[in-house]
Motif scaffolding. Sequence first.
Motif, PDB file in Angstrom:
ATOM      1  N   GLU A   3       4.128  -1.137  15.119  1.00  0.00           N
ATOM      2  CA  GLU A   3       3.321  -1.634  14.018  1.00  0.00           C
ATOM      3  C   GLU A   3       4.392  -2.650  13.279  1.00  0.00           C
ATOM      4  O   GLU A   3       5.394  -2.209  12.797  1.00  0.00           O
ATOM      5  CB  GLU A   3       2.961  -0.562  13.203  1.00  0.00           C
ATOM      6  N   CYS A  61       0.934  -1.188   0.031  1.00  0.00           N
ATOM      7  CA  CYS A  61       0.140  -0.051   0.076  1.00  0.00           C
ATOM      8  C   CYS A  61       0.616   1.126   0.023  1.00  0.00           C
ATOM      9  O   CYS A  61       2.164   1.084  -0.011  1.00  0.00           O
ATOM     10  CB  CYS A  61      -0.998   0.085   1.197  1.00  0.00           C
ATOM     11  N   ARG A 116      -1.036  -3.413  14.510  1.00  0.00           N
ATOM     12  CA  ARG A 116      -0.389  -2.678  15.724  1.00  0.00           C
ATOM     13  C   ARG A 116      -0.256  -3.303  16.822  1.00  0.00           C
ATOM     14  O   ARG A 116      -1.272  -4.172  17.328  1.00  0.00           O
ATOM     15  CB  ARG A 116      -1.364  -1.364  15.916  1.00  0.00           C
ATOM     16  N   VAL A 126      -9.187  -1.305   8.154  1.00  0.00           N
ATOM     17  CA  VAL A 126      -9.214   0.253   8.236  1.00  0.00           C
ATOM     18  C   VAL A 126     -10.564   0.987   8.050  1.00  0.00           C
ATOM     19  O   VAL A 126     -10.957   1.930   8.603  1.00  0.00           O
ATOM     20  CB  VAL A 126      -7.962   0.758   7.457  1.00  0.00           C
ATOM     21  N   GLU A 158      -6.586  -6.539   6.010  1.00  0.00           N
ATOM     22  CA  GLU A 158      -5.894  -5.448   6.895  1.00  0.00           C
ATOM     23  C   GLU A 158      -6.522  -3.991   6.242  1.00  0.00           C
ATOM     24  O   GLU A 158      -7.134  -3.171   7.027  1.00  0.00           O
ATOM     25  CB  GLU A 158      -4.511  -5.319   6.924  1.00  0.00           C
ATOM     26  N   THR A 207       1.676   3.302   2.501  1.00  0.00           N
ATOM     27  CA  THR A 207       2.510   3.305   3.499  1.00  0.00           C
ATOM     28  C   THR A 207       3.753   2.688   3.195  1.00  0.00           C
ATOM     29  O   THR A 207       4.830   3.068   3.437  1.00  0.00           O
ATOM     30  CB  THR A 207       1.811   2.641   4.615  1.00  0.00           C
ATOM     31  N   TYR A 210       9.220   7.364   5.754  1.00  0.00           N
ATOM     32  CA  TYR A 210       8.447   6.889   6.955  1.00  0.00           C
ATOM     33  C   TYR A 210       8.919   5.658   7.596  1.00  0.00           C
ATOM     34  O   TYR A 210       9.629   4.934   6.681  1.00  0.00           O
ATOM     35  CB  TYR A 210       6.916   6.550   6.306  1.00  0.00           C
ATOM     36  N   HIS A 257       2.682  -5.208   5.959  1.00  0.00           N
ATOM     37  CA  HIS A 257       1.702  -5.488   7.107  1.00  0.00           C
ATOM     38  C   HIS A 257       0.309  -5.903   6.507  1.00  0.00           C
ATOM     39  O   HIS A 257      -0.716  -5.956   7.295  1.00  0.00           O
ATOM     40  CB  HIS A 257       1.598  -3.965   7.587  1.00  0.00           C
ATOM     41  N   ASN A 268      -5.671   2.971  11.114  1.00  0.00           N
ATOM     42  CA  ASN A 268      -5.448   1.684  11.955  1.00  0.00           C
ATOM     43  C   ASN A 268      -6.811   0.993  12.381  1.00  0.00           C
ATOM     44  O   ASN A 268      -7.936   1.426  11.975  1.00  0.00           O
ATOM     45  CB  ASN A 268      -4.555   1.941  13.190  1.00  0.00           C
ATOM     46  N   ILE A 293       6.163  -1.738   9.811  1.00  0.00           N
ATOM     47  CA  ILE A 293       6.006  -0.202   9.643  1.00  0.00           C
ATOM     48  C   ILE A 293       6.893   0.706  10.768  1.00  0.00           C
ATOM     49  O   ILE A 293       7.674   1.393  10.399  1.00  0.00           O
ATOM     50  CB  ILE A 293       4.611   0.349   9.871  1.00  0.00           C
TER      51      ILE A 293
HETATM   52  C1  BGC Z   1      -1.957   0.820   7.812  1.00  0.00           C
HETATM   53  C2  BGC Z   1      -2.281   1.170   9.319  1.00  0.00           C
HETATM   54  C3  BGC Z   1      -1.363   2.142  10.023  1.00  0.00           C
HETATM   55  C4  BGC Z   1      -0.948   3.193   9.288  1.00  0.00           C
HETATM   56  C5  BGC Z   1       0.086   4.219   9.845  1.00  0.00           C
HETATM   57  C6  BGC Z   1      -1.486   2.264   7.299  1.00  0.00           C
HETATM   58  O1  BGC Z   1      -1.189   1.775   5.933  1.00  0.00           O
HETATM   59  O2  BGC Z   1      -3.017   0.231   7.134  1.00  0.00           O
HETATM   60  O3  BGC Z   1      -2.541   0.015  10.240  1.00  0.00           O
HETATM   61  O4  BGC Z   1      -1.700   2.385  11.179  1.00  0.00           O
HETATM   62  O5  BGC Z   1      -0.524   2.893   7.925  1.00  0.00           O
HETATM   63  O6  BGC Z   1       1.517   3.689  10.023  1.00  0.00           O
END
Ligand code: BGC
Length: 374
Positions: A134, A58, A109, A174, A170, A60, A69, A83, A316, A137
Amino acid sequence: MTKPIQIGYPEVDDHQSLLMRALTVIPGKPGSVAVSDVPDPSPQADELLVEGIALGICGTDKEIVAGEYGSAPSGFDQLILGHESLGRVKQTPDDSRFTVGDLVVGVVRRPDPVPCGACARGEFDMCRNGRYTERGIKGLPGYGSQLWCVSIDYAVRLTPSLERVGMLLEPTSVLAKAWEQIDRIGNRSWFDPQKVLVTGAGPIGLLAALIGVQRGLQTHVLDQVTEGVKPDLVKDLGATYHTDDIDTVAGKLQPDVVIEATGAKSLVFGALANTAGYGITCLTGVSPEGRHLTVDAGAINREIVLENDAVVGSVNANLRHYQSAAEALERADSAWLERLITRRVPLEQATEAFDDSGDVEGDVKVVIDLDGPA
Ligand code: BGC
């Protein structure tokens, strides 16, 4: 042979450990994403050992790969990325409610160590002090590897029919959370929404629309692209696809609920300005900082106050949301869910998942297959 990379799973005896392949990155270092040898994880007493099946990618993950990040586990440079998990249980602790062969997804998380009041109550998605971690992440190894471990308290079992699409759990969680927030805010008075407008037809927008349709709402999706799979995916849900500008679309529709899934500033403010009275705008997209948009803040304030509108940010998900997301995916047409996955890349070529240079109409969801030949 080069020494395997240590990635922050609890120490195992180096001489005995076998190696597996994993998608790794050095957070903060653009260009560091790679498929690497890392030691096999060994499960702790409360953990499942899981064979990875697939991993969703995704925005992120792209931010982490771009060095913008994310953070590695404390004391390590590398982070196993990923994730949006899906795997099959290979080994369980004694007396667990899981069985070898179960299809599972790991929760992202973990509560902060203090813990804050929200984390202490299982609402780690609402952590107040920002010290949560996380998987893949922030501070914990992710799920982008041939094997991974997860505590039984943070594993969600899926029905076998979701084997091809379970990595969508996942992102769906969200949205399950976002819809729960909308309900809770709406129920502060009489609430009988009819129309939802979703901005953005990426995975988050399409899954928001799926839940909107499942709730019986008149569902509209706004995106820029006119070609590719997105218009048909929206139509096949029974929703309406729009490509006009936000003021035209939202101005005409006057939606009761807006779910903003792009983070594009003009959409955020266009949505806020055009909801029906008592409108709720739920923001799920993250915008880059530092770029400016001129808005009539007075007019927006006036609209929000005089119409009892509400704006909420949502990120999240906790275990309750994962459960409700699993129900939404079970109810959905699995062929439709499969069409959201527009590209599958084998683990050995996983770095290609981050290359969207040839992507004109927009990939919806890119997935890395973890269970192919190594
Ligand atoms: C994830 C969340 C996460 C957020 C911030 C998103 O891509 O789906 O689970 O909390 O990123 O890190």
